[in-house]
Design an enzyme around this catalytic site. Structure first.
Site, PDB file in Angstrom:
ATOM      1  N   LYS A 110       0.956  -1.154  -0.019  1.00  0.00           N
ATOM      2  CA  LYS A 110      -0.031   0.105   0.018  1.00  0.00           C
ATOM      3  C   LYS A 110       0.840   1.342  -0.082  1.00  0.00           C
ATOM      4  CE  LYS A 110      -3.861  -2.160   0.606  1.00  0.00           C
ATOM      5  NZ  LYS A 110      -3.617  -3.421   0.779  1.00  0.00           N
TER       6      LYS A 110
HETATM    7  C1  LIG Z   1      -4.013  -4.652   0.254  1.00  0.00           C
HETATM    8  C2  LIG Z   1      -3.406  -6.089   0.362  1.00  0.00           C
HETATM    9  C3  LIG Z   1      -3.658  -7.012  -0.510  1.00  0.00           C
HETATM   10  C4  LIG Z   1      -4.769  -7.051  -1.854  1.00  0.00           C
HETATM   11  O1  LIG Z   1      -4.720  -5.901  -2.778  1.00  0.00           O
HETATM   12  P1  LIG Z   1      -6.051  -5.455  -3.493  1.00  0.00           P
HETATM   13  O2  LIG Z   1      -5.504  -4.101  -4.298  1.00  0.00           O
HETATM   14  O3  LIG Z   1      -6.974  -4.962  -2.496  1.00  0.00           O
HETATM   15  O4  LIG Z   1      -6.453  -6.452  -4.320  1.00  0.00           O
HETATM   16  C5  LIG Z   1      -2.749  -8.192  -0.751  1.00  0.00           C
HETATM   17  N1  LIG Z   1      -1.885  -8.094   0.184  1.00  0.00           N
HETATM   18  C6  LIG Z   1      -1.385  -7.270   1.037  1.00  0.00           C
HETATM   19  C7  LIG Z   1      -0.480  -7.395   2.067  1.00  0.00           C
HETATM   20  C8  LIG Z   1      -2.364  -6.179   1.013  1.00  0.00           C
HETATM   21  O5  LIG Z   1      -2.143  -5.048   2.171  1.00  0.00           O
END
Ligand SMILES: *Cc1c(COP(=O)(O)O)cnc(C)c1O
Length: 494
Positions: A110
């Site tokens: 993120k």
């Molecule tokens: C948010 C997240 C995901 C999923 O990503 P999306 O964009 O919501 O599909 C997968 N792994 C981790 C560690 C995340 O923080």
């Protein structure tokens, strides 16, 4: 470049307006009306660093930013907040390339988008003469919350309120959020799951009465969730970056197609890969990896999306999602950009929890391969990769690697594949150590496990972990999922 709503074709906004608003008032998501192609060739991008590639991609989508504005945003985001100048390194593991997207401040992918979003947003506010304070409302399954808090803490003219499922995040994720400093940061645990939190946030966005009350007090809402186009576009960058690193290292030739394998929850990360493909990046398959909440796997196999099922709490909590918001943007594409058709399907999802797409629409799905991994399969692959290659996967990346094995077995395809690694194993230490040796580690304390992980792997303990070891809990709010609006009003004194 104009942005329209997936539920109302008459909407037309500039990039900065779409970033500011986050979500369209009709409940739809903003989408670009056409997908641009980069000016630079792949081999030209191969000689650029991360920031250079970011500029090439983002300038095509955020074309109402001046070059200076955009460069300022990029340079401020992708600096030494990341613990490696590569920003997103590639590692050869398990017959594929692991793209480590967790070298930012909060050790989850993120950070790739949320370290730039505050700059995009404050620049957009300036461009549009916004004088109100921007209040970021965010639902989190664990990682967005901390990354957004870290990005917006003490940014003048902004405030941030994060809602997370009280019992649905890892102990480290929780501690990371509850120890967040910054006078403008607020964290609220809700009695409910991520879908409840996300629905609550969407309802607050669509509450026109509240919007007016807020405006009178000098506030306006925006979103840091992947429904904001200002988060989605920065995620396109690392697909180009990964491809051009392979090109630079002579692992592929210009034009060779590669696969991307993405551990998926809200469908933001993999949608960015799909947009990269639409922009002309040579991509073969997009492998969509789910955990036991396998609503997307079922959708890709049958054409029916059905959220009417039990919500399963897994060891990959950031993928514990039954309503994948960003899928709406793919559905819009599948309907040939028809807002009325998209709206019909989304209304059905809201009313009945399910919808089915037509055979014609399913053509788009052929770009994707979906599968899922069980908890046992996830644990087994973490253990296997550690024992054979001395590389530690986190639980989300584990899901993607397990699904990659299934993909290869099912299709025989041995195209070069990049697997997104979305979190540092230190963020999910308890589950990772359980997978490696449950008998030995299950009884230990959270930070004892951190030290054990270091002892067995030699991977440096990230700053993000060290700084929460002895930090004080600063946030104690908890509310029912149905009371989120009251909580927001209480926090803002509205
Ligand atoms: C948010 C997240 C995901 C999923 O990503 P999306 O964009 O919501 O599909 C997968 N792994 C981790 C560690 C995340 O923080």
């Amino acid at each position: 470049m104009r942005y329209t709503s997936t539920r109302d074709e008459s909407v037309s906004l500039s990039a900065s307006e779409a970033i500011l608003q986050g979500l369209s008032p009709d409940g739809g998501l903003y989408v670009p009306t056409s997908i641009p192609e980069p000016d630079a060739s792949l081999s030209e991008m191969a000689s650029m660093d991360y920031r250079g590639v970011a500029f090439e991609i983002m300038k095509k989508f955020f074309d109402d930013f001046t070059d200076e504005e955009l460069k300022h945003c990029i340079d401020s985001a992708y600096d030494d907040k990341f613990d490696t100048p590569e920003i997103a390194p590639l590692k050869g593991v398990h017959g594929a390339y692991i793209l480590e997207l967790w070298h930012g401040k909060t050790i989850a992918f993120k950070d790739m988008a949320l370290s730039i979003l505050p700059y995009l947003l404050t620049t957009s506010a300036k461009k549009n003469n916004v004088t109100k304070d921007i209040i970021i409302l965010t639902a989190t399954s664990g990682d967005t919350g901390k990354a957004a808090l870290a990005g917006f803490a003490d940014v003048p003219g902004t405030g941030i309120i994060v809602f997370y499922p009280k019992d649905g995040v890892s102990p480290i994720q929780k501690k990371q959020m509850l120890t967040q400093k910054g006078d403008n940061t607020h964290v609220v645990g809700i009695v409910g799951n991520f879908d409840d939190a996300q629905t609550g946030v969407k309802n607050i966005f669509n509450d026109t009465e509240l919007k007016e009350e807020m405006a009178a007090k000098g506030f306006q809402f925006s979103s840091a969730n992947s429904i904001n186009i200002g988060r989605l576009v920065p995620q396109i960058v690392y697909y180009y970056y990964a491809y051009t690193r392979l090109l630079k290292d002579g692992k592929i030739k210009e034009g060779d197609k590669i696969n991307f394998d993405v551990p998926t929850g809200n469908f933001g990360n993999i949608l960015a890969a799909y947009y990269a493909k639409q922009m002309g990046l040579p991509v073969n398959k997009l492998i969509c990896a789910s955990n036991e909440n396998k609503v997307l796997f079922d959708f890709f196999r049958t054409g029916t999306y059905d959220r009417n099922r039990d919500f399963i709490l897994t060891t990959s909590p950031s993928m514990d999602i039954l309503i994948s918001s960003n899928l709406e943007r793919l559905i819009f594409k599948m309907t040939d950009n028809s807002a009325s058709e998209t709206k019909k399907l989304m209304d059905a999802l809201k009313a009945e929890g399910t919808y089915t797409v037509t055979d014609k629409m399913r053509d788009v799905i052929s770009d994707f391969y979906g599968n899922f991994a069980t908890e046992e399969e996830d644990d087994a692959i973490i253990k296997e990769v550690f024992e054979k290659e001395h590389y530690v996967l986190d639980t989300h990346t584990g899901v993607a690697v397990a699904v990659y094995d299934k993909y290869r077995k099912e299709t025989g395809d041995d195209t070069v594949t990049v697997i997104d690694s979305t979190a540092s194993p230190y963020k999910f230490t308890r589950s990772v150590m359980h997978a490696i040796d449950a008998g030995k580690y299950d009884g230990m304390e959270d930070f004892e496990l951190v030290d054990e992980l270091y002892a067995i792997s030699g991977m440096k303990i990230p700053q993000a972990i060290e700084e929460i070891r002895n930090a004080d809990i600063l946030h104690k709010r908890v509310c029912d999922a149905g009371k989120m609006k009251d909580e927001v009003k209480d926090i803002l004194g509205v």
